[in-house]
Every structure is written in C-alpha cells, then in structure tokens.
Design a protein around this motif. Structure first.
Motif, PDB file in Angstrom:
ATOM      1  N   ASP A  67      -0.164   2.368   9.104  1.00 34.44           N
ATOM      2  CA  ASP A  67      -0.828   1.504   8.129  1.00 34.44           C
ATOM      3  C   ASP A  67       0.153   1.005   7.071  1.00 34.44           C
ATOM      4  O   ASP A  67       0.181  -0.189   6.737  1.00 34.44           O
ATOM      5  CB  ASP A  67      -1.974   2.267   7.471  1.00 34.44           C
ATOM      6  CG  ASP A  67      -2.658   1.440   6.379  1.00 34.44           C
ATOM      7  OD1 ASP A  67      -3.178   0.351   6.695  1.00 34.44           O
ATOM      8  OD2 ASP A  67      -2.666   1.882   5.215  1.00 34.44           O
ATOM      9  N   ILE A  68       0.978   1.907   6.557  1.00 33.08           N
ATOM     10  CA  ILE A  68       1.908   1.532   5.494  1.00 33.08           C
ATOM     11  C   ILE A  68       3.012   0.622   6.020  1.00 33.08           C
ATOM     12  O   ILE A  68       3.362  -0.392   5.393  1.00 33.08           O
ATOM     13  CB  ILE A  68       2.483   2.797   4.827  1.00 33.08           C
ATOM     14  CG1 ILE A  68       1.363   3.529   4.075  1.00 33.08           C
ATOM     15  CG2 ILE A  68       3.617   2.447   3.864  1.00 33.08           C
ATOM     16  CD1 ILE A  68       1.699   4.941   3.697  1.00 33.08           C
TER      17      ILE A  68
ATOM     18  N   THR B 282       0.867  -1.166   0.000  1.00 30.42           N
ATOM     19  CA  THR B 282       0.000   0.000   0.000  1.00 30.42           C
ATOM     20  C   THR B 282       0.905   1.218   0.000  1.00 30.42           C
ATOM     21  O   THR B 282       2.120   1.106   0.192  1.00 30.42           O
ATOM     22  CB  THR B 282      -0.951  -0.002   1.212  1.00 30.42           C
ATOM     23  OG1 THR B 282      -1.911   1.049   1.076  1.00 30.42           O
ATOM     24  CG2 THR B 282      -0.190   0.194   2.521  1.00 30.42           C
TER      25      THR B 282
ATOM     26  N   THR C 181       4.107  13.521  -0.204  1.00 30.74           N
ATOM     27  CA  THR C 181       4.114  13.884   1.208  1.00 30.74           C
ATOM     28  C   THR C 181       5.478  13.589   1.823  1.00 30.74           C
ATOM     29  O   THR C 181       5.896  12.428   1.862  1.00 30.74           O
ATOM     30  CB  THR C 181       3.037  13.103   1.976  1.00 30.74           C
ATOM     31  OG1 THR C 181       1.770  13.311   1.354  1.00 30.74           O
ATOM     32  CG2 THR C 181       2.972  13.567   3.428  1.00 30.74           C
TER      33      THR C 181
ATOM     34  N   VAL D  25       3.677  13.085   7.171  1.00 27.12           N
ATOM     35  CA  VAL D  25       2.823  11.900   7.062  1.00 27.12           C
ATOM     36  C   VAL D  25       2.056  11.710   8.365  1.00 27.12           C
ATOM     37  O   VAL D  25       2.658  11.643   9.439  1.00 27.12           O
ATOM     38  CB  VAL D  25       3.664  10.646   6.763  1.00 27.12           C
ATOM     39  CG1 VAL D  25       2.804   9.385   6.812  1.00 27.12           C
ATOM     40  CG2 VAL D  25       4.335  10.770   5.408  1.00 27.12           C
TER      41      VAL D  25
ATOM     42  N   ASN E 252       0.951   5.949   0.163  1.00 32.47           N
ATOM     43  CA  ASN E 252       0.248   7.183   0.511  1.00 32.47           C
ATOM     44  C   ASN E 252       0.481   8.182  -0.611  1.00 32.47           C
ATOM     45  O   ASN E 252       0.980   7.826  -1.676  1.00 32.47           O
ATOM     46  CB  ASN E 252       0.771   7.738   1.840  1.00 32.47           C
ATOM     47  CG  ASN E 252       2.210   8.204   1.745  1.00 32.47           C
ATOM     48  OD1 ASN E 252       3.027   7.572   1.078  1.00 32.47           O
ATOM     49  ND2 ASN E 252       2.535   9.306   2.404  1.00 32.47           N
ATOM     50  N   ASN E 253       0.125   9.418  -0.378  1.00 28.85           N
ATOM     51  CA  ASN E 253       0.396  10.481  -1.347  1.00 28.85           C
ATOM     52  C   ASN E 253       1.891  10.532  -1.622  1.00 28.85           C
ATOM     53  O   ASN E 253       2.704  10.699  -0.703  1.00 28.85           O
ATOM     54  CB  ASN E 253      -0.101  11.824  -0.798  1.00 28.85           C
ATOM     55  CG  ASN E 253      -0.002  12.951  -1.817  1.00 28.85           C
ATOM     56  OD1 ASN E 253       1.002  13.092  -2.501  1.00 28.85           O
ATOM     57  ND2 ASN E 253      -1.044  13.744  -1.909  1.00 28.85           N
TER      58      ASN E 253
ATOM     59  N   ASP F 290      -1.412   6.991   8.936  1.00 28.07           N
ATOM     60  CA  ASP F 290      -0.968   6.545   7.617  1.00 28.07           C
ATOM     61  C   ASP F 290       0.374   5.829   7.702  1.00 28.07           C
ATOM     62  O   ASP F 290       0.604   4.810   7.038  1.00 28.07           O
ATOM     63  CB  ASP F 290      -0.842   7.733   6.662  1.00 28.07           C
ATOM     64  CG  ASP F 290      -2.192   8.288   6.236  1.00 28.07           C
ATOM     65  OD1 ASP F 290      -3.222   7.706   6.620  1.00 28.07           O
ATOM     66  OD2 ASP F 290      -2.211   9.307   5.521  1.00 28.07           O
TER      67      ASP F 290
END
Length: 241
Positions: A116-117, A98, A104, A109, A100-101, A113
């Motif tokens: 999660d990553i 996975t 960022t 961050v 994120n942006n 997030d």
C-alpha cells in the motif's frame, strides 16, 4: 477614422493541476496558486464527500475546478486525460502520501502495508506523471511531493523505514523519468517540504501549513524555466540524494 494602434495581447493566465488537493497541504498549495493569479485544477479521491477544495472552487469565480482521481486506480487516468486535454498545463504537482507505524522496522512491516505504501507513494505518482505529462507545456514544471526522509545520505537515525524507502523509490523513478526528458525545457522537482502539521505529519510537527505553503510555492515557481530535475527543500536548498 479608426485607430490602427494594435493592443498587445494580455498574458495567458497560467494553469496548475494539483493532484491530491482535497485538504491539507495540497489544498493549501491550490489556494496559494489561486491567490497568485493562477487557474487551478485540483483532484479529490472521494466523489461523495465535500472538501475544502470544493469551498475554494465555489468562491474562485470559475478559476478553480474539481476533478475526481484516485491515484491508485489506473483506470481513472485516461478519462481524466480526456477531460483535461483542451487545457494546457504550466504546472503538474502530484501531492500524495501515506505511512505506517513509525516505529515498525522494515522486517516487521506486513506485506499488505508495504504494498500500500509503496504503491501510493512511489508507483502511483509516477503513473499520474507518465499519463498526464503530455498536457504540460514544454516550458512547464512537473513536480512530485517527496520528503527529506527519502534522502539516503541523510538517513542517520533510521525510523519510518518503509516510508523512507517509498520516497527514495519515488526519487529514483523521477530520476529515470528525467533522463527520458533530457533535452526538453521542462523543470522537474522533487519537493521535500519538511515536517508539517497535516493529517500525515501529525500534531507534533514543527511547521504549520500556513507558514510552509508560501515557501513551497516560491520554490516551485522559481524553477519554471530551469530545465532538469532538482530535489529541493522548502527554502530552495538542494537535498542530498
């Protein structure tokens, strides 16, 4: 008079477990292995949704089975182990990821997030490997889907910082696992498949799933019988740590 000629035993069909095979690259790897004569167990996260893996299983003549596993739910692993225990695996590949942006910076961050990553990309794949590795043949292969962006040496442009960090962490954890596997005949692979047009890679990626998958499977299968850990790209080249 009955013949006393003994017929040689036919070779056992090899079995792969592909974790995260519902769609995209994981599904394509499962399909490629099936085409090459393997039996395949593929996992899906959502038990309520029909996926391309289910379609593959339906037309496989019993050679593809679908199992349920959310890699971020450790409680799913003991029941899966029990269901798979009668089988011997020749290949275990954890395909998970996975992000994120991409723009960022790490200091911006959100904590949720980041967690999660890091859990999805680094901790959970290793939990799966640690929980199921005893099902893998002593001469089999254990692999995890890493990324070239996990290379610290090659990070000269920045960007995707938490994603890069999660894959670098996965690489480090696999090196620790490999140290504990020293002396076995198992092959261990961190696969850097390149930037591929998947849900994770996005539409701007230069490589298609169709052209990438045979190369990735070639690399994985070429490592069978070669003990130790390798961090490899889609051509079989070594990626610098």
């Amino acid at each position: 008079m009955p013949s006393t000629t003994e017929h040689p035993q036919s070779p056992r069909t090899r079995t792969a477990l592909v974790v995260g095979a519902s769609r995209g690259l994981g599904h394509a790897i499962a399909a490629e292995l099936l085409d090459r004569g393997w039996n395949v167990v593929g996992t899906v996260r959502d038990t309520t949704a029909r996926t391309p893996l289910h379609d593959l299983a339906d037309r496989s003549g019993g050679r593809v089975t679908v199992e349920h596993l959310d890699i971020n739910e450790p409680a799913h692993l003991p029941p899966l182990h029990a269901r798979l225990a009668p089988r011997r695996l020749d290949l275990l590949l954890v395909n998970a990821g996975t992000t994120n942006n991409v723009d960022t910076p790490i200091g911006a961050v959100p904590t949720a997030d980041f967690i999660d990553i890091m859990v999805t990309n680094a901790l959970s794949p290793m939990r799966v490997i640690e929980a199921l590795e005893d099902l893998v043949s002593d001469t089999g292969l254990i692999g995890a889907m890493s990324s070239g962006q996990g290379s610290i040496t090659n990070n000269t442009k920045g960007g995707r910082e938490v994603y890069r960090g999660s894959k670098a962490a996965l690489n480090m954890f696999m090196r620790g696992f490999a140290a504990r596997q020293a002396g076995t005949g198992r092959a261990l692979v961190l696969m850097a498949p390149g930037w591929i047009r998947t849900a994770l890679g996005g539409p701007d990626a230069p490589y298609t799933v169709q052209e990438s998958t045979p190369l990735i499977v070639d690399v994985l299968l070429s490592r069978l019988g070669t003990p130790g850990l390798a961090y490899l790209d889609r051509t079989g080249g070594t990626v610098p740590w």
